[in-house]
Design a protein around this motif. Structure first.
Motif, PDB file in Angstrom:
ATOM      1  N   ALA A 264     -49.993 -16.399  65.426  1.00  0.00           N
ATOM      2  CA  ALA A 264     -50.652 -15.639  64.352  1.00  0.00           C
ATOM      3  C   ALA A 264     -50.088 -16.039  62.979  1.00  0.00           C
ATOM      4  N   HIS A 265     -48.874 -16.575  62.966  1.00  0.00           N
ATOM      5  CA  HIS A 265     -48.302 -17.101  61.716  1.00  0.00           C
ATOM      6  C   HIS A 265     -48.723 -18.548  61.468  1.00  0.00           C
ATOM      7  N   GLY A 266     -49.620 -19.068  62.291  1.00  0.00           N
ATOM      8  CA  GLY A 266     -50.116 -20.427  62.077  1.00  0.00           C
ATOM      9  C   GLY A 266     -49.271 -21.497  62.746  1.00  0.00           C
ATOM     10  N   LEU A 267     -48.319 -21.106  63.587  1.00  0.00           N
ATOM     11  CA  LEU A 267     -47.472 -22.103  64.242  1.00  0.00           C
ATOM     12  C   LEU A 267     -48.143 -22.632  65.503  1.00  0.00           C
ATOM     13  N   THR A 268     -47.886 -23.901  65.793  1.00  0.00           N
ATOM     14  CA  THR A 268     -48.368 -24.511  67.035  1.00  0.00           C
ATOM     15  C   THR A 268     -47.250 -24.410  68.056  1.00  0.00           C
TER      16      THR A 268
ATOM     17  N   LEU B 262     -37.495 -23.903  69.842  1.00  0.00           N
ATOM     18  CA  LEU B 262     -37.018 -25.204  69.359  1.00  0.00           C
ATOM     19  C   LEU B 262     -38.109 -25.860  68.528  1.00  0.00           C
ATOM     20  N   GLN B 263     -37.855 -25.987  67.231  1.00  0.00           N
ATOM     21  CA  GLN B 263     -38.827 -26.643  66.342  1.00  0.00           C
ATOM     22  C   GLN B 263     -38.662 -28.157  66.444  1.00  0.00           C
ATOM     23  N   ILE B 264     -39.753 -28.833  66.746  1.00  0.00           N
ATOM     24  CA  ILE B 264     -39.731 -30.308  66.754  1.00  0.00           C
ATOM     25  C   ILE B 264     -40.918 -30.759  65.922  1.00  0.00           C
ATOM     26  N   GLY B 265     -40.642 -31.281  64.727  1.00  0.00           N
ATOM     27  CA  GLY B 265     -41.736 -31.630  63.824  1.00  0.00           C
ATOM     28  C   GLY B 265     -42.574 -30.382  63.565  1.00  0.00           C
ATOM     29  N   GLY B 266     -43.878 -30.501  63.761  1.00  0.00           N
ATOM     30  CA  GLY B 266     -44.773 -29.379  63.486  1.00  0.00           C
ATOM     31  C   GLY B 266     -45.050 -28.505  64.688  1.00  0.00           C
ATOM     32  N   THR B 267     -44.290 -28.644  65.753  1.00  0.00           N
ATOM     33  CA  THR B 267     -44.551 -27.872  66.980  1.00  0.00           C
ATOM     34  C   THR B 267     -43.315 -27.057  67.343  1.00  0.00           C
ATOM     35  N   VAL B 268     -43.553 -25.906  67.945  1.00  0.00           N
ATOM     36  CA  VAL B 268     -42.450 -25.083  68.456  1.00  0.00           C
ATOM     37  C   VAL B 268     -42.478 -25.168  69.976  1.00  0.00           C
ATOM     38  N   LEU B 269     -41.391 -25.641  70.553  1.00  0.00           N
ATOM     39  CA  LEU B 269     -41.264 -25.675  72.012  1.00  0.00           C
ATOM     40  C   LEU B 269     -40.632 -24.349  72.426  1.00  0.00           C
ATOM     41  N   TYR B 270     -41.242 -23.712  73.441  1.00  0.00           N
ATOM     42  CA  TYR B 270     -40.888 -22.308  73.691  1.00  0.00           C
ATOM     43  C   TYR B 270     -41.051 -21.996  75.166  1.00  0.00           C
ATOM     44  N   SER B 271     -40.269 -21.056  75.649  1.00  0.00           N
ATOM     45  CA  SER B 271     -40.403 -20.621  77.034  1.00  0.00           C
ATOM     46  C   SER B 271     -41.783 -20.010  77.282  1.00  0.00           C
ATOM     47  N   GLY B 272     -42.321 -20.267  78.463  1.00  0.00           N
ATOM     48  CA  GLY B 272     -43.619 -19.676  78.832  1.00  0.00           C
ATOM     49  C   GLY B 272     -43.513 -18.218  79.236  1.00  0.00           C
TER      50      GLY B 272
END
Ligand code: CIR
Length: 258
Positions: free
Chosen positions: A226-230, A205-215
């Motif tokens: 590695a693609h530069g995503l937070t 789930l992209q929210i602004g500049g962050t990706v919320l993701y399952s642990g």
């Protein structure tokens, strides 16, 4: 006016949820509630104003609010969920969205789950699935094409919803499970494939500049980083047993009065 996230609480009867591809496993209700609160907190930390609706014992799947509506800048579409058991979830979502958007609805014989709709800019990819049919696709075309959106039908397999297999993680970048949906469906977009050892890792789930993701999917998270995503992770073990993921548990949109 900022970003609003509408969520709905975990039903005490989540254990009786719909299941399509997974075998039923015992769900710890208290842990599911705690994990959903952690998810809601993450939404707040990422800048959303939270509007949390209560769960309902009569609606086992109500926490998966994404399936009940699709919110665009111009209007919101109330779906007609493919699982009849889920249609009772509609009225509260409809009345909650009413102040924020002009509403339109999918009508019989259309069937549509929000989890099958992936919007990338002005392109709306619609997965044809056990929950979403051609009639709904045609209704979406009639609603959205006059507003300048392109609607594209996508075939996929082995998972419940299109967004179980592919989600947006940056403006022109998708996270994809290429065994379940063909990368050829998304020309012109950068694609990050999930790690082959993490086949269920396609929902982010992209929210602004962050990706919320399952642990639960470290290797795929590392690929995104590695693609530069937070990436910020949340534990979703219990909702995953109900075939839910991070996109399913909220409706996020820019808040403004209609
Ligand atoms: C269902 O089968 O409807 C629920 N158990 C899971 C829905 C998950 N929603 C989503 O992926 N958008």
């Amino acid at each position: 006016m900022g970003r609003l996230a509408i969520t709905r609480g975990v039903s005490p009867n989540l254990g009786s949820c719909e299941l399509t591809h997974l075998t039923r496993e015992e769900i710890d209700p208290a842990l599911a509630v705690a994990q959903h609160r952690q998810y809601e907190q993450a939404l707040v930390d990422l800048g959303c104003r939270l509007f949390a609706l209560p769960g309902d014992p009569e609606m086992p799947d109500c926490v998966f609010i994404e399936d009940i509506a699709i919110v665009f800048d111009e209007l919101a579409i109330i779906t007609r969920p493919g699982a009849a058991s889920r249609r009772a979830e509609i009225p509260v979502v409809r009345s909650t969205l009413g102040p924020f958007r002009r509403l339109t609805e999918i009508h019989e014989p259309g069937l549509l789950d929000g989890g099958d709709v992936l919007r990338v800019g002005k392109t709306v990819f619609v997965g044809l699935s056990t929950r979403t049919n051609q009639a709904a696709l045609e209704q979406l075309e009639q609603i959205l094409e006059p507003l300048g959106y392109r609607v594209r039908a996508i075939g996929f397999g082995s998972c419940l919803h299109l967004k179980s297999a592919v989600t947006q993680v940056a403006d022109r970048t998708l996270l994809i499970q290429p065994d379940w949906v063909s990368p050829k469906c998304f020309p012109g977009l950068e694609l990050i494939p999930v790690d082959p050892s993490e086949p269920h890792g396609g929902n982010a789930l992209q929210i602004g500049g962050t990706v919320l993701y399952s642990g639960a999917y470290d290797r795929t998270r590392e690929r995104m980083e590695a693609h530069g995503l937070t990436v910020r992770t949340v534990d979703q073990s219990e909702l995953a047993k109900a075939e839910g993921g991070v996109t399913c548990c909220s409706l996020i949109f820019e808040q403004r009065e209609k």
